[in-house]
Scaffold this motif. Structure first.
Motif, mmCIF file in Angstrom:
data_model
loop_
_atom_site.group_PDB
_atom_site.id
_atom_site.type_symbol
_atom_site.label_atom_id
_atom_site.label_comp_id
_atom_site.label_asym_id
_atom_site.label_seq_id
_atom_site.Cartn_x
_atom_site.Cartn_y
_atom_site.Cartn_z
ATOM 1 N N LEU A 137 30.799 -64.559 -75.762
ATOM 2 C CA LEU A 137 30.264 -65.892 -75.685
ATOM 3 C C LEU A 137 30.756 -66.764 -74.659
ATOM 4 O O LEU A 137 30.002 -67.702 -74.051
ATOM 5 N N ARG A 138 32.174 -66.890 -74.752
ATOM 6 C CA ARG A 138 32.765 -67.596 -73.815
ATOM 7 C C ARG A 138 32.781 -66.974 -72.286
ATOM 8 O O ARG A 138 33.118 -68.014 -71.383
ATOM 9 N N GLY A 139 32.661 -65.919 -72.210
ATOM 10 C CA GLY A 139 32.588 -65.459 -70.778
ATOM 11 C C GLY A 139 31.416 -64.939 -70.444
ATOM 12 O O GLY A 139 30.654 -65.901 -69.974
ATOM 13 N N PRO A 140 31.029 -63.764 -70.376
ATOM 14 C CA PRO A 140 29.800 -63.270 -69.603
ATOM 15 C C PRO A 140 28.584 -63.663 -70.058
ATOM 16 O O PRO A 140 27.654 -63.894 -69.380
ATOM 17 N N ALA A 141 28.578 -64.111 -71.526
ATOM 18 C CA ALA A 141 27.218 -64.410 -71.868
ATOM 19 C C ALA A 141 27.052 -65.893 -72.135
ATOM 20 O O ALA A 141 26.417 -66.636 -73.023
ATOM 21 N N LYS A 142 28.073 -66.579 -71.520
ATOM 22 C CA LYS A 142 28.108 -68.101 -71.808
ATOM 23 C C LYS A 142 26.913 -69.084 -71.351
ATOM 24 O O LYS A 142 26.407 -69.692 -72.293
ATOM 25 N N ASP A 143 25.916 -68.255 -70.627
ATOM 26 C CA ASP A 143 24.852 -69.053 -70.371
ATOM 27 C C ASP A 143 23.494 -68.273 -70.734
ATOM 28 O O ASP A 143 22.122 -68.671 -70.068
ATOM 29 N N ASP A 144 23.635 -67.470 -71.591
ATOM 30 C CA ASP A 144 22.670 -66.349 -71.925
ATOM 31 C C ASP A 144 22.230 -66.836 -73.281
ATOM 32 O O ASP A 144 22.810 -66.404 -74.289
#
Length: 186
Positions: A137-144
């Motif tokens: 959630l902090r990285g790859p899925a931050k804006d998903d």
């Protein structure tokens, strides 16, 4: 035999059994009189402690485990003993052996150790999942937003699982603590 029982033997200066109580005969298999202790059981640390006592050495405690007829563990206290001394007589250096059955205690310790290892493993899985989802959630899925909804649901479930495990552990530890408290007088 009853758990926690005590078996007692006495040996003379040659290591021959001169006395054995009923528990010793039935539970340890030490027969007497006149038979060498080493013929009744072969436990190197115990026999070495007897040898030391026969030389006038200090009292020694050793843990002895017998595998047959079932696994039994004893704390064995071996102490020097002057045998057959009349007043003014030297007497002979013998030894006394006191076997205290600690099988139940050892079994409980093992169960406790296994339980703690299992509980640690059970807590590690949901914790790893939480850490993994937080990193995602902090990285790859931050804006998903869709991933965030899905992951937060899983994280809430894993958090609840950990809470239940910890509550079970605390309940168990409260029960154990109460088992060691003397009952209050009515």
């Amino acid at each position: 035999g009853a758990s926690g029982f005590i078996a007692v033997d006495a040996v003379d200066h040659r290591g021959n059994v001169i006395a054995a109580n009923q528990a010793s005969e039935s539970e340890i298999g030490v027969t007497y009189p006149g038979r060498a202790l080493a013929l009744s059981f072969r436990h190197p640390a115990a026999l070495e402690a007897v040898e030391r006592a026969l030389r006038g050495g200090k009292t020694k405690t050793v843990e002895v485990t017998f595998l047959a007829p079932s696994v039994r563990t004893f704390n064995l206290i071996v102490a020097p003993l002057v045998v057959g001394a009349l007043p003014g007589d030297e007497g002979e250096q013998g030894a006394v052996l006191v076997f205290h059955d600690v099988t139940a205690e050892r079994r409980a310790e093992q169960m406790r150790a296994d339980f703690v290892a299992n509980a640690s493993h059970e807590l590690r899985s949901p914790l790893s999942a939480l850490v993994g989802f937080i990193e995602t959630l902090r990285g790859p899925a931050k804006d998903d937003p869709a991933a965030r909804e899905k992951f937060l649901g899983i994280m809430a479930a894993e958090g609840s699982r950990m809470t239940r495990l910890i509550e079970d552990l605390l309940s168990l530890s409260a029960i154990e603590a109460n088992e060691h408290v003397a009952p209050a007088d009515e």
